[in-house]
Design a protein around this motif. Structure first.
Motif, mmCIF file in Angstrom:
data_model
loop_
_atom_site.group_PDB
_atom_site.id
_atom_site.type_symbol
_atom_site.label_atom_id
_atom_site.label_comp_id
_atom_site.label_asym_id
_atom_site.label_seq_id
_atom_site.Cartn_x
_atom_site.Cartn_y
_atom_site.Cartn_z
ATOM 1 N N LEU A 39 0.839 -1.211 0.000
ATOM 2 C CA LEU A 39 0.000 0.000 0.000
ATOM 3 C C LEU A 39 0.867 1.251 0.000
ATOM 4 O O LEU A 39 1.956 1.266 0.583
ATOM 5 N N ASP A 40 0.383 2.311 -0.623
ATOM 6 C CA ASP A 40 1.145 3.562 -0.556
ATOM 7 C C ASP A 40 0.757 4.319 0.725
ATOM 8 O O ASP A 40 -0.145 3.904 1.466
ATOM 9 N N ALA A 41 1.455 5.422 0.978
ATOM 10 C CA ALA A 41 1.291 6.124 2.261
ATOM 11 C C ALA A 41 -0.162 6.570 2.468
ATOM 12 O O ALA A 41 -0.695 6.503 3.574
ATOM 13 N N ARG A 42 -0.808 6.988 1.390
ATOM 14 C CA ARG A 42 -2.179 7.484 1.530
ATOM 15 C C ARG A 42 -3.138 6.346 1.888
ATOM 16 O O ARG A 42 -3.972 6.462 2.786
ATOM 17 N N GLU A 43 -2.955 5.218 1.202
ATOM 18 C CA GLU A 43 -3.823 4.060 1.485
ATOM 19 C C GLU A 43 -3.613 3.574 2.926
ATOM 20 O O GLU A 43 -4.553 3.208 3.622
ATOM 21 N N MET A 44 -2.361 3.619 3.348
ATOM 22 C CA MET A 44 -2.052 3.145 4.702
ATOM 23 C C MET A 44 -2.642 4.103 5.738
ATOM 24 O O MET A 44 -3.155 3.673 6.776
ATOM 25 N N ARG A 45 -2.580 5.401 5.460
ATOM 26 C CA ARG A 45 -3.162 6.397 6.389
ATOM 27 C C ARG A 45 -4.657 6.167 6.566
ATOM 28 O O ARG A 45 -5.220 6.324 7.633
ATOM 29 N N HIS A 46 -5.275 5.801 5.456
ATOM 30 C CA HIS A 46 -6.702 5.559 5.443
ATOM 31 C C HIS A 46 -7.064 4.356 6.332
ATOM 32 O O HIS A 46 -8.049 4.362 7.051
ATOM 33 N N LEU A 47 -6.199 3.358 6.265
ATOM 34 C CA LEU A 47 -6.458 2.104 6.970
ATOM 35 C C LEU A 47 -6.087 2.196 8.457
ATOM 36 O O LEU A 47 -6.775 1.666 9.321
ATOM 37 N N ARG A 48 -4.992 2.924 8.713
ATOM 38 C CA ARG A 48 -4.466 3.022 10.080
ATOM 39 C C ARG A 48 -5.418 3.854 10.930
ATOM 40 O O ARG A 48 -5.823 4.938 10.526
ATOM 41 N N GLY A 49 -5.797 3.332 12.063
ATOM 42 C CA GLY A 49 -6.721 4.070 12.918
ATOM 43 C C GLY A 49 -8.169 3.712 12.614
ATOM 44 O O GLY A 49 -9.030 3.831 13.465
ATOM 45 N N ARG A 50 -8.418 3.261 11.398
ATOM 46 C CA ARG A 50 -9.793 2.888 11.049
ATOM 47 C C ARG A 50 -9.970 1.372 11.095
ATOM 48 O O ARG A 50 -10.848 0.863 11.774
ATOM 49 N N ASP A 51 -9.082 0.656 10.388
ATOM 50 C CA ASP A 51 -9.200 -0.815 10.375
ATOM 51 C C ASP A 51 -8.232 -1.479 11.351
ATOM 52 O O ASP A 51 -8.509 -2.546 11.878
ATOM 53 N N ILE A 52 -7.058 -0.862 11.509
ATOM 54 C CA ILE A 52 -6.088 -1.370 12.483
ATOM 55 C C ILE A 52 -5.740 -0.199 13.390
ATOM 56 O O ILE A 52 -5.359 0.873 12.906
ATOM 57 N N ALA A 53 -5.868 -0.392 14.693
ATOM 58 C CA ALA A 53 -5.522 0.692 15.615
ATOM 59 C C ALA A 53 -4.535 0.156 16.644
ATOM 60 O O ALA A 53 -4.399 -1.047 16.817
ATOM 61 N N MET A 54 -3.865 1.089 17.302
ATOM 62 C CA MET A 54 -2.835 0.647 18.255
ATOM 63 C C MET A 54 -2.902 1.488 19.515
ATOM 64 O O MET A 54 -3.150 2.692 19.449
ATOM 65 N N ILE A 55 -2.707 0.844 20.653
ATOM 66 C CA ILE A 55 -2.521 1.612 21.886
ATOM 67 C C ILE A 55 -1.141 1.318 22.451
ATOM 68 O O ILE A 55 -0.658 0.191 22.369
ATOM 69 N N PHE A 56 -0.549 2.340 23.008
ATOM 70 C CA PHE A 56 0.834 2.240 23.449
ATOM 71 C C PHE A 56 0.893 2.135 24.965
ATOM 72 O O PHE A 56 -0.084 2.356 25.678
ATOM 73 N N GLN A 57 2.090 1.818 25.415
ATOM 74 C CA GLN A 57 2.327 1.583 26.838
ATOM 75 C C GLN A 57 2.067 2.811 27.694
ATOM 76 O O GLN A 57 1.474 2.733 28.742
ATOM 77 N N GLU A 58 2.519 3.967 27.246
ATOM 78 C CA GLU A 58 2.516 5.126 28.132
ATOM 79 C C GLU A 58 1.558 6.191 27.588
ATOM 80 O O GLU A 58 1.901 6.934 26.660
ATOM 81 N N PRO A 59 0.351 6.251 28.127
ATOM 82 C CA PRO A 59 -0.638 7.157 27.540
ATOM 83 C C PRO A 59 -0.254 8.626 27.639
ATOM 84 O O PRO A 59 -0.631 9.422 26.796
ATOM 85 N N MET A 60 0.522 8.998 28.666
ATOM 86 C CA MET A 60 0.831 10.426 28.824
ATOM 87 C C MET A 60 1.663 10.938 27.649
ATOM 88 O O MET A 60 1.506 12.069 27.223
#
Ligand SMILES: Nc1ncnc2c1ncn2[C@@H]1O[C@H](COP(=O)(O)OP(=O)(O)OP(=O)(O)O)[C@@H](O)[C@H]1O
Ligand SMILES: [Mg+2]
Length: 333
Positions: free
Chosen positions: A76-97
């Motif tokens: 996928l190109d950067a635009r397609e990936m931006r579209h997918l990231r956060g919508r179809d695949i999301a991530m939460i990290f260790q340190e919310p602050m």
């Protein structure tokens, strides 16, 4: 048969002078929780970042494929990936602050996600943000929506991160050590919440953790990583009652929390001597320098994964025995 959502095939991630993830393959089925465990430096976070295509600048995917929902993410190109990231695949990290913006109210931060992916803004975004805060069990959501991150406790900040991550009902949520920064009682609440949301929203979760207690309670399947490679894969019951790889055995023997729950774990706590060393240019089993069962032949080649069933794999030819797998009911925790 549950459908496959994600297939990672022979993924190798490299920096100019090291390959911290090598030939890694695993799959995630729709709606399941797959735990990835392994000590610090084993390549868990880099794997997660590769799935999101958020690797640090110096790193790159050298080879392999990442098939998500029948699409190869690496194509996928950067635009397609931006579209997918956060919508179809999301991530939460260790340190919310460090992941939340300290100068923007949490409502507006959730609103940014809704604006980017669902074209919601203004009042509609605010109302949806309040709904999401309620979904993650934040009390007085109508008032809290205007709070800034510093006005919330650590557990509540992590709930806000979860609200942002699930705002667009992703099919896959990657949680990289989501509770390490929280105290034990809050950890359990956040993990319970993640599990409830997984069921309510029918999403799959990749749960990255050091904590074997977390694996025992929340995982459907487990991948054990060592020095960037998968060394074992099993159902939790199999892993805790009959760990096969010497590294997994060491990891369990060094874990205080499971001792009363699983019959493998009796006797004093023991450490695994040494630490993960860079295996650049090395041949043979990466665990060999720390393995009490190592033999000369372990230096010849990286041991291939031996499969007994599709879910029971081990990268060591000298495990005591690959026993018949007991039926699933026996294995449930
Ligand atoms: N930006 C970077 N530059 C160079 N090396 C890196 C970078 N990020 C990670 N590494 C190296 O890659 C290896 C794997 O790192 P990774 O962060 O994936 O480990 P991890 O399994 O998530 O560990 P932890 O449990 O401590 O979070 C480590 O040896 C680490 O030093
Ligand atoms: Mg990490």
């Amino acid at each position: 048969m549950t459908s496959l959502l994600l297939q990672v095939e022979n993924l190798t991630i490299g920096f100019p002078r090291a390959e911290p993830v090598r030939n890694l393959s695993f799959e995630v089925r729709a709606g399941e929780t797959l735990a990835i465990v392994g000590e610090s430096g084993s390549g868990k976070s880099l794997t997660a970042l590769a799935l999101m295509q958020l690797l640090p600048r110096a790193a790159a995917v050298i080879s392999g494929r990442i098939i998500f929902d029948d699409r190869d993410l690496l194509g996928l190109d950067a635009r397609e990936m931006r579209h997918l990231r956060g919508r179809d695949i999301a991530m939460i990290f260790q340190e919310p602050m460090t992941s939340l913006n300290p100068v923007m109210s949490i409502g507006r931060q959730i609103g940014e996600v809704l604006k980017a992916h669902e074209k919601l803004s203004g009042r509609a975004a605010r109302e949806r943000a309040i709904e999401l805060l309620k979904l993650v069990r934040i009390p007085a959501a109508e008032k809290r929506v205007d709070d800034y991150p510093h006005q919330l406790s650590g557990g509540m900040r992590q709930r806000v991160m979860i609200a942002m991550a699930v705002a667009c009902r992703p099919k896959l949520l990657i949680a990289d050590e989501p509770t390490t920064a929280l105290d034990v009682t809050i950890q359990a609440q956040v993990l319970d919440l993640l599990d409830t949301l997984r069921r309510e929203l029918q999403m799959a979760v990749v749960l990255i953790t050091h904590d074997l207690g977390v694996v025992a309670q929340w995982a459907d399947r487990v991948v054990v990583m060592y020095a960037g490679r998968k060394v074992e894969q099993a159902l939790p019951g199999e892993l805790f009652n009959d760990p096969l790889h010497p590294y997994t055995r060491g990891l369990l023997s060094a874990s205080p929390r499971l001792k009363h729950d699983f019959h493998y774990l009796e006797g004093p706590l023991t450490e695994i001597s040494g630490s993960i060393v860079s295996a650049a240019g090395e041949v043979g089993c990466p665990f060999r320098p720390r393995c009490c069962q190592a033999r000369a032949s372990c230096g010849h080649q990286v041991p291939p994964l031996i499969a007994q069933t599709p879910d029971r794999l081990v990268a060591c030819p000298f495990t005591s025995s690959l026993k018949a797998v007991p039926d699933a009911a026996h294995l449930s925790l």
